[in-house]
Design a protein around this motif. Structure first.
Motif, mmCIF file in Angstrom:
data_model
loop_
_atom_site.group_PDB
_atom_site.id
_atom_site.type_symbol
_atom_site.label_atom_id
_atom_site.label_comp_id
_atom_site.label_asym_id
_atom_site.label_seq_id
_atom_site.Cartn_x
_atom_site.Cartn_y
_atom_site.Cartn_z
ATOM 1 N N GLY A 177 0.755 -1.249 -0.110
ATOM 2 C CA GLY A 177 0.185 0.092 -0.077
ATOM 3 C C GLY A 177 0.908 1.308 -0.029
ATOM 4 N N TRP A 178 2.178 1.091 -0.049
ATOM 5 C CA TRP A 178 3.062 2.521 0.311
ATOM 6 C C TRP A 178 3.142 3.164 -1.120
ATOM 7 C CZ3 TRP A 178 3.294 3.865 5.160
ATOM 8 C CH2 TRP A 178 3.361 2.626 5.821
ATOM 9 N N SER A 179 2.815 4.409 -1.011
ATOM 10 C CA SER A 179 3.787 5.275 -2.014
ATOM 11 C C SER A 179 4.621 5.971 -1.419
ATOM 12 C CB SER A 179 2.494 6.474 -2.537
ATOM 13 O OG SER A 179 1.410 5.720 -3.076
ATOM 14 N N TYR A 180 5.674 6.605 -2.198
ATOM 15 C CA TYR A 180 7.218 6.946 -1.685
ATOM 16 C C TYR A 180 7.247 8.462 -2.002
ATOM 17 C CZ TYR A 180 7.861 2.223 -1.269
ATOM 18 O OH TYR A 180 7.788 0.668 -0.624
ATOM 19 N N TYR A 181 7.782 9.206 -1.178
ATOM 20 C CA TYR A 181 7.854 10.611 -1.205
ATOM 21 C C TYR A 181 9.241 11.059 -1.159
ATOM 22 C CZ TYR A 181 2.889 10.586 -0.309
ATOM 23 O OH TYR A 181 1.489 10.472 -0.460
ATOM 24 N N TRP A 182 9.771 11.881 -1.960
ATOM 25 C CA TRP A 182 11.553 12.041 -2.239
ATOM 26 C C TRP A 182 11.568 13.582 -1.892
ATOM 27 C CZ3 TRP A 182 14.313 7.635 -3.029
ATOM 28 C CH2 TRP A 182 13.540 6.614 -3.485
ATOM 29 N N TYR A 183 12.818 13.637 -1.215
ATOM 30 C CA TYR A 183 13.149 14.906 -0.754
ATOM 31 C C TYR A 183 14.513 15.169 -1.221
ATOM 32 C CZ TYR A 183 8.908 14.436 1.985
ATOM 33 O OH TYR A 183 7.503 14.094 2.206
ATOM 34 N N ARG A 184 14.973 16.527 -1.426
ATOM 35 C CA ARG A 184 16.305 16.907 -1.645
ATOM 36 C C ARG A 184 16.567 18.184 -0.876
ATOM 37 N NH1 ARG A 184 16.573 17.368 -7.062
ATOM 38 N NH2 ARG A 184 16.103 19.413 -7.080
ATOM 39 N N GLY A 185 17.677 18.194 -0.293
ATOM 40 C CA GLY A 185 18.110 19.334 0.430
ATOM 41 C C GLY A 185 17.478 19.106 2.024
ATOM 42 N N LYS A 186 16.661 19.749 2.566
ATOM 43 C CA LYS A 186 16.075 19.831 3.895
ATOM 44 C C LYS A 186 14.890 18.893 3.983
ATOM 45 C CE LYS A 186 18.022 24.505 4.769
ATOM 46 N NZ LYS A 186 17.768 25.736 5.183
ATOM 47 N N LYS A 187 14.758 18.418 5.147
ATOM 48 C CA LYS A 187 13.503 17.582 5.449
ATOM 49 C C LYS A 187 12.358 18.498 5.340
ATOM 50 C CE LYS A 187 15.822 13.849 8.163
ATOM 51 N NZ LYS A 187 15.930 13.362 9.374
ATOM 52 N N THR A 188 12.675 19.916 5.550
ATOM 53 C CA THR A 188 11.275 20.584 5.631
ATOM 54 C C THR A 188 10.639 21.148 4.154
ATOM 55 O OG1 THR A 188 12.799 22.516 5.842
ATOM 56 C CG2 THR A 188 11.811 21.590 7.741
ATOM 57 N N SER A 189 11.465 20.685 3.021
ATOM 58 C CA SER A 189 11.294 20.998 1.810
ATOM 59 C C SER A 189 10.104 20.088 1.272
ATOM 60 C CB SER A 189 12.507 20.736 0.970
ATOM 61 O OG SER A 189 12.723 19.357 0.786
ATOM 62 N N GLU A 190 9.389 20.626 0.165
ATOM 63 C CA GLU A 190 8.396 20.015 -0.477
ATOM 64 C C GLU A 190 8.974 18.687 -1.146
ATOM 65 O OE1 GLU A 190 5.135 20.512 -0.355
ATOM 66 O OE2 GLU A 190 5.649 21.788 1.012
ATOM 67 N N PRO A 191 8.004 17.657 -1.387
ATOM 68 C CA PRO A 191 8.454 16.522 -1.856
ATOM 69 C C PRO A 191 8.826 16.852 -3.663
ATOM 70 C CG PRO A 191 6.538 15.856 -0.823
ATOM 71 C CD PRO A 191 6.674 17.599 -0.657
ATOM 72 N N LEU A 192 9.893 16.152 -4.016
ATOM 73 C CA LEU A 192 10.108 16.342 -5.448
ATOM 74 C C LEU A 192 9.049 16.068 -6.231
ATOM 75 C CD1 LEU A 192 13.783 14.866 -5.383
ATOM 76 C CD2 LEU A 192 13.202 17.158 -5.332
ATOM 77 N N THR A 193 9.102 16.437 -7.428
ATOM 78 C CA THR A 193 7.823 16.244 -8.420
ATOM 79 C C THR A 193 8.414 15.502 -9.336
ATOM 80 O OG1 THR A 193 8.519 18.058 -9.921
ATOM 81 C CG2 THR A 193 6.984 18.476 -8.005
ATOM 82 N N MET A 194 7.530 14.677 -10.233
ATOM 83 C CA MET A 194 7.993 14.034 -11.343
ATOM 84 C C MET A 194 8.691 14.728 -12.356
ATOM 85 S SD MET A 194 7.258 10.905 -10.285
ATOM 86 C CE MET A 194 7.796 11.548 -8.892
ATOM 87 N N ALA A 195 8.503 16.009 -12.495
ATOM 88 C CA ALA A 195 9.434 16.823 -13.297
ATOM 89 C C ALA A 195 10.883 16.740 -12.912
ATOM 90 C CB ALA A 195 9.067 18.159 -13.634
#
Length: 223
Positions: free
Chosen positions: A159-177
């Protein structure tokens, strides 16, 4: 002794003599008429392992119910039973919710007409928050190419989807772009930086803890 074919509340008393001398009434006994409709209990979502804090619905469905109005009786892990107009129980899951659930239906139009108890379904709730981990096929970013990052959740459950981050943990998840999606749980990145991930599932989304950071550098850069 008598034979009855209708549901209801029955009692008896004895009498003798002329004029008849009657005993006191017996304690009442309730006779319920079993109907052919089948009660089925289910979990939504139906994941085999639920984590404390996730939103779960336990639902009772009556087969061939048609326009019949049903009242529902539940048997829950705390050994309690009770009637409810709602066909579902909404839970903010906790460990104490673990256990077996059963239900039965009672026809509101025909008193004492009831289904059999459903088969039991087991809800398993873990009090341990799941963890995410991140790995890379290389820590060095080749010029003009990508590095593949993989995110996984422990314990492994669906059931999991995955959320990716670059830089700081407070940043918004990376987009598919900003990434190349390889598969569920894998992306390709073409920018250097510090990356994190976490898993999420359900509605509202329940998140795992963040993974540790992994640093991706360009070819030739020192660590």
């Amino acid at each position: 002794m008598i034979t009855v074919t209708q549901g209801g509340i029955y009692y008896c008393k004895g009498g003798r003599g002329n004029p008849v001398f009657f005993t006191e009434d017996s304690d009442p006994i309730t006779i319920e008429k079993r109907v052919s409709n089948k009660a089925v209990v289910s979990l939504e979502p139906s994941w085999p392992l639920i984590f404390s804090g996730e939103k779960i619905t336990v639902r009772c469905q009556i087969s061939l119910g048609g326009s019949t109005e049903w009242e529902y009786e539940w048997s829950k892990p705390d050994s309690s039973t009770g009637l409810a107009n709602n066909a579902s129980i909404n839970l903010n899951a906790s460990v104490i919710n673990s256990g077996s659930y059963r239900c039965m239906g009672k026809n509101k139009q025909e008193l004492y007409s009831v289904t059999e108890w459903s088969d039991a379904i087991t809800l398993t709730v873990s009090g341990q928050r799941p963890k995410s981990s991140i790995s890379a096929d290389s820590r060095v970013l080749p010029e003009g190419d990508t590095v593949t990052l993989t995110c996984s959740v422990t314990p492994s459950t669906p059931g999991w989807s995955y959320y990716w981050y670059r830089g700081k943990k407070t940043s918004e998840p990376l987009t598919m772009a900003e990434v190349v999606l390889h598969s569920d749980g894998q992306i390709g990145v073409s920018q250097e930086g510090d990356y994190w991930c976490r898993g999420g599932r359900g509605n509202p989304v329940y998140y795992t803890d963040y993974s540790d950071v992994i640093s991706i550098k360009k070819t030739g850069e020192s660590w």
